[in-house]
Structures are given as C-alpha cells and as structure tokens.
Write a protein that holds these residues in place. Structure first.
Motif, mmCIF file in Angstrom:
data_model
loop_
_atom_site.group_PDB
_atom_site.id
_atom_site.type_symbol
_atom_site.label_atom_id
_atom_site.label_comp_id
_atom_site.label_asym_id
_atom_site.label_seq_id
_atom_site.Cartn_x
_atom_site.Cartn_y
_atom_site.Cartn_z
ATOM 1 N N VAL A 1 -10.031 -8.188 27.645
ATOM 2 C CA VAL A 1 -9.543 -7.485 28.835
ATOM 3 C C VAL A 1 -8.459 -6.476 28.450
ATOM 4 O O VAL A 1 -8.457 -5.329 28.930
ATOM 5 N N LEU A 2 -7.541 -6.887 27.580
ATOM 6 C CA LEU A 2 -6.486 -5.973 27.121
ATOM 7 C C LEU A 2 -7.078 -4.761 26.398
ATOM 8 O O LEU A 2 -6.643 -3.628 26.608
ATOM 9 N N PHE A 3 -8.082 -5.000 25.536
ATOM 10 C CA PHE A 3 -8.715 -3.893 24.809
ATOM 11 C C PHE A 3 -9.421 -2.942 25.771
ATOM 12 O O PHE A 3 -9.250 -1.722 25.685
ATOM 13 N N MET A 4 -10.202 -3.490 26.684
ATOM 14 C CA MET A 4 -10.962 -2.646 27.612
ATOM 15 C C MET A 4 -10.043 -1.857 28.538
ATOM 16 O O MET A 4 -10.194 -0.639 28.708
ATOM 17 N N ILE B 1 -15.262 9.069 18.922
ATOM 18 C CA ILE B 1 -15.406 9.911 17.719
ATOM 19 C C ILE B 1 -15.951 11.282 18.111
ATOM 20 O O ILE B 1 -15.493 12.316 17.596
ATOM 21 N N ALA B 2 -16.916 11.307 19.041
ATOM 22 C CA ALA B 2 -17.484 12.581 19.507
ATOM 23 C C ALA B 2 -16.420 13.447 20.178
ATOM 24 O O ALA B 2 -16.345 14.662 19.957
ATOM 25 N N PHE B 3 -15.555 12.824 21.005
ATOM 26 C CA PHE B 3 -14.511 13.585 21.694
ATOM 27 C C PHE B 3 -13.454 14.103 20.723
ATOM 28 O O PHE B 3 -12.849 15.153 20.956
ATOM 29 N N VAL C 1 -3.968 10.234 21.104
ATOM 30 C CA VAL C 1 -4.558 9.292 22.064
ATOM 31 C C VAL C 1 -5.984 8.928 21.639
ATOM 32 O O VAL C 1 -6.376 7.758 21.674
ATOM 33 N N THR C 2 -6.748 9.928 21.203
ATOM 34 C CA THR C 2 -8.123 9.672 20.760
ATOM 35 C C THR C 2 -8.146 8.790 19.515
ATOM 36 O O THR C 2 -8.974 7.877 19.402
ATOM 37 N N SER C 3 -7.232 9.046 18.580
ATOM 38 C CA SER C 3 -7.146 8.216 17.363
ATOM 39 C C SER C 3 -6.789 6.779 17.721
ATOM 40 O O SER C 3 -7.309 5.822 17.127
ATOM 41 N N CYS C 4 -5.904 6.636 18.696
ATOM 42 C CA CYS C 4 -5.514 5.302 19.169
ATOM 43 C C CYS C 4 -6.716 4.575 19.779
ATOM 44 O O CYS C 4 -6.904 3.364 19.578
ATOM 45 N N LEU C 5 -7.543 5.315 20.520
ATOM 46 C CA LEU C 5 -8.750 4.734 21.114
ATOM 47 C C LEU C 5 -9.703 4.225 20.036
ATOM 48 O O LEU C 5 -10.275 3.133 20.161
ATOM 49 N N ILE C 6 -9.867 4.996 18.978
ATOM 50 C CA ILE C 6 -10.746 4.586 17.879
ATOM 51 C C ILE C 6 -10.254 3.289 17.253
ATOM 52 O O ILE C 6 -11.043 2.367 16.976
ATOM 53 N N LEU C 7 -8.942 3.166 17.056
ATOM 54 C CA LEU C 7 -8.367 1.927 16.510
ATOM 55 C C LEU C 7 -8.569 0.742 17.454
ATOM 56 O O LEU C 7 -8.889 -0.371 17.020
ATOM 57 N N PHE D 1 -10.966 0.290 19.672
ATOM 58 C CA PHE D 1 -12.360 -0.141 19.658
ATOM 59 C C PHE D 1 -12.694 -0.894 18.372
ATOM 60 O O PHE D 1 -13.480 -1.852 18.390
ATOM 61 N N PHE D 2 -12.082 -0.471 17.255
ATOM 62 C CA PHE D 2 -12.303 -1.169 15.985
ATOM 63 C C PHE D 2 -11.777 -2.611 16.051
ATOM 64 O O PHE D 2 -12.470 -3.561 15.662
ATOM 65 N N PHE D 3 -10.564 -2.783 16.571
ATOM 66 C CA PHE D 3 -9.987 -4.130 16.674
ATOM 67 C C PHE D 3 -10.724 -4.984 17.711
ATOM 68 O O PHE D 3 -10.803 -6.208 17.574
ATOM 69 N N TRP D 4 -11.253 -4.331 18.727
ATOM 70 C CA TRP D 4 -12.065 -5.042 19.722
ATOM 71 C C TRP D 4 -13.313 -5.643 19.052
ATOM 72 O O TRP D 4 -13.641 -6.818 19.242
ATOM 73 N N ILE D 5 -13.999 -4.832 18.248
ATOM 74 C CA ILE D 5 -15.179 -5.304 17.511
ATOM 75 C C ILE D 5 -14.806 -6.464 16.586
ATOM 76 O O ILE D 5 -15.517 -7.473 16.502
ATOM 77 N N LEU D 6 -13.676 -6.314 15.921
ATOM 78 C CA LEU D 6 -13.203 -7.354 15.004
ATOM 79 C C LEU D 6 -12.917 -8.658 15.739
ATOM 80 O O LEU D 6 -13.253 -9.752 15.259
ATOM 81 N N SER D 7 -12.314 -8.572 16.917
ATOM 82 C CA SER D 7 -11.979 -9.781 17.681
ATOM 83 C C SER D 7 -13.231 -10.519 18.145
ATOM 84 O O SER D 7 -13.263 -11.752 18.179
#
Length: 418
Positions: free
Chosen positions: A235-238, A311-313, A391-397, A399-405
């Motif tokens: 929930v925090l990630f989303m 990544i596209a944005f 902000v976009t770079s933060c979003l990429i990070l 999503f990466f940690f979300w996948i990891l969790s």
C-alpha cells in the motif's frame, strides 16, 4: 481454458441464495455510489486547489493530511466498539453532506477553503471504503472472492464513469462549485444500499463490530502478522508512487491549461478513461489474470508494468506521456491492485478486518501522500530545476523495491495459508 473458467463462474453464481444475492447486489451499489461521489468531487477539488495555490502546494496539503488522518483514525477506532456499523456510516454521511453543502457556498469565496476541502474529500472517501470493505471481508469467503471482488470493483468503476461524466461535460457550463450538489443524492443512496447489504450480511446491524478500541490495538495486530506487514508495504509503495505521478500530472496540467473550469473538464474526462479501463479489467481481466498467473505473479505484474511507464516518461517527459502514466496507475489502483490486495484480508479475524485494516486503508493510504510530499519538497530545495527528473527516478526506485518486496515477503507458504 478461459471459456471453462467463465462456465464455472456462471455455475457458481447460480448456487447463491436469495440472501447472498441481495447482499452482493447491495454491496456493489454501495461501491457505485462511493466511486461516483469521488469521481465527481475529485476534479472539482483539484481544479480549485490549483487555481488558488498552484500545483506546488499539493505537497503541503499532503503533509497536513497526516495529523488529520491520525486524529480521524483514532476517533474511528474508539467509536468502533461503541456504535454499530449502520450508525457509524449514518453519522459519516451526515457530516459529509454537511461538508459538501458548505463547500458549495464557501469555495467561490477567498480564503483557505480549497486547501481544507481537498483534505476533507481525500479523508472521507477512504473512510467510506473502509466501512464498506470491512463488511464485505466479514461475509465473503476466499474462494468466492477470486471472482466476486472483480465484480464489486467493476460496478464501482461504472459509478466512477458516471460520476466523472458530470464534471467532464458540465463543469464549464455550470461552474465547478455547483457540481458538488450532486454529491448529496449519492450520500442518500449509499445509506439505503449499505443498510440493505448489512441486513443480509453476517454482521448484526445494531451491534458494534468489535469489542476493543483504539489505534494501539491495530498497530499490535499489524506488527504480529506477516500478511498485514506485507499489505502495509505494498500500500505504501502504490500510494506513494501514485501521489508522485499525481503531482507530475497536475504540474503539467497547470502549465498547459490555464482556465479553472477547463481543468475540471479535462480531469473529469481523464478520470472517465481511468474508470473505463478499470471496468474492463474488473469485468473479466482481473479474474482471468488471477486464474492464469495466480495471486503471487499478479502481485508482481503490477509494479513491472508501472516500471515500464516510468522509464518511458523519463525519456519522453510530455503531457501525453504523464497522462498515460496517470491513467495506468489509477486504473490499476482502482482495479487489479485493489482486488489482489483485498483478497489478502480474507483469512484475518473480524477484529483485524476493522482495526488493522483501518490503519492500513485510512492512515497508510493517505499518509503515503506525506511521504511523497517530503520527497517533493526535498527535491525542490536541492535541485528545483530538475524536479521532474528526480521524481521520475524516485518512481523507478519505488517500483524496483516493490518488486523486491513481493519476491521476498509474499512466499508461497503465505499464499497457501490464505
């Protein structure tokens, strides 16, 4: 394989008793009313906020939301063991109708009203969803949830489509503030349908749903459950990533569309697309994905898809691209993410479904905006010229940690215990 699943679904629906059918239909219509109300007031609130303060002030509103959220959560948890679900919802709807009625008169005047109304509507919609879904979880089994939850959210998406059409096509003609009056019939219908659903559920409509009260009880339940901790993390990630994309979307909107009512119309039409896409996912896409991929892989699919958009944005920072990212994350949030998240609550106790769930769905959902606000304000102080890229770079990070969790915390043994 897909046709076989659909046939099984039809056979299962035919086995429901009259009481179960009334409960399901009434719950669906409750979701319709809540989503219609939110789709109606959200574009109005956002457009008025941008006109009054500019998109950069969203971060301050999100920070202010944290203490308000905590006070609301504490009050809600203290009222749970004292009043029945029906009395609680009736009290909420009375205050919401009063707030929206007052907003109709006050938002056109000078003052801090757009700021306070923005916080008000963000908090009350989550409180309504919490009250509805706690009742649903206490009634629906896991086996039925795999297909019923998609239908619940699908009818909610129809409500969102209906609600967003009003600001999308009438804001410029009627004025943004006038549209808030349409929220009043939504509140009346919601109370009627909720009373019907509660009467046909497994909960006594006149008795309090829990025996214990207070926020501490909910935090204890989360700390002692791996499943609740995982739900809290996703929930925090989303919601943090959703808030960051929301900020980017409103920033581009402010730079591109200058008139208040035209902003309301544009946002209303975007939300119509969001709810239409959500509806398509919920009416079959979610059920088929769960049948094909399973719960764990479906949880992985969501951040992977959103990561590709981010990544596209990063390479194409345009209004069209951020609008696409906004539509995608909101559609997933309202549909597939909500379905797979809500399914995780089913094996929990009634106490956990009201106390722990209220902390996650009220406090964590809206406090995630505070995390996003802190990140935005830090970026504005350090590198204001490159805020969008950061902000976009933060979003990429994120999503990466979300996948990891998902890979580390949502183990097969945990899913099998549901």
């Amino acid at each position: 394989m897909i046709l076989g699943k659909i046939r099984l679904l039809k056979k299962e629906l035919a086995t429901f008793s009259r009481r179960e059918r009334i409960f399901i239909l009434s719950s669906m219509l409750c979701g319709f009313c809540i989503c219609a109300d939110y789709a109606l007031v959200r574009p109005v609130s956002n457009a008025l906020f941008i006109t009054a303060y500019g998109s950069s002030y969203f971060a301050y509103a999100w920070l202010a939301m944290i203490p308000c959220n905590f006070l609301l959560l504490e009050l809600y948890n203290r009222l749970l063991p004292r009043y029945s679900c029906l009395y609680l919802l009736g009290g909420m709807l009375f205050l919401i109708a009063l707030g929206n009625g007052a907003a109709f008169f006050l938002l056109s005047k000078e003052g801090p009203y757009p700021f306070f109304y923005y916080i008000f509507k963000e908090l009350y919609v989550m409180l309504l969803f919490q009250q509805l879904w706690a009742m649903i979880h206490a009634t629906v089994s896991f086996q039925r949830a795999q297909y019923l939850y998609g239908l619940f959210f699908a009818v909610g998406a129809l409500g969102g489509i209906f609600g967003s059409l009003i600001p999308g096509f009438f804001a410029f003609k009627m004025g943004s503030e006038t549209l808030l009056l349409f929220s009043l019939p939504c509140a009346l219908l919601l109370f009627f349908f909720y009373r019907s659903a509660l009467t046909h559920s497994g909960i006594d409509p006149l008795l309090p749903p829990t025996k214990k009260g207070g926020v501490k009880e909910g935090f204890k339940q989360i700390a002692s459950s791996k499943l609740l901790l995982f739900i809290l993390f996703i929930v925090l990630f989303m919601q943090t990533s959703s808030s960051l994309i929301d900020f980017q979307f409103n920033s581009y909107l402010e730079k591109t569309i200058f008139q208040k009512d035209l902003r309301t119309e544009f946002t209303g039409r975007v939300m119509t697309l969001v709810n239409t896409l959500s509806f398509l996912i919920q009416t079959g896409g979610g059920f088929l994905l769960l049948s094909w991929l399973g719960l764990r892989r479906t949880h992985l699919l969501i951040p992977l898809f959103l990561l590709n958009n981010a990544i596209a944005f990063l390479f194409f920072p345009l209004l069209g691209m951020i609008t696409l990212s906004f539509i995608t994350i909101k559609a997933f949030d309202f549909s597939l993410f909500s379905i797979v998240k809500e399914m995780l609550y089913i094996p929990l106790t009634t106490e956990e479904k009201f106390h722990a769930k209220s902390i996650i769905d009220l406090f964590a959902y809206r406090s995630s905006k505070g995390i996003a606000a802190a990140l935005i304000l830090c970026f504005q102080l350090i590198y204001p010229a490159h805020l969008g890229s950061f902000v976009t770079s933060c979003l990429i990070l994120l999503f990466f940690f979300w996948i990891l969790s998902v890979r580390l915390l949502l183990k097969r043994e945990l899913i099998e215990s549901i």
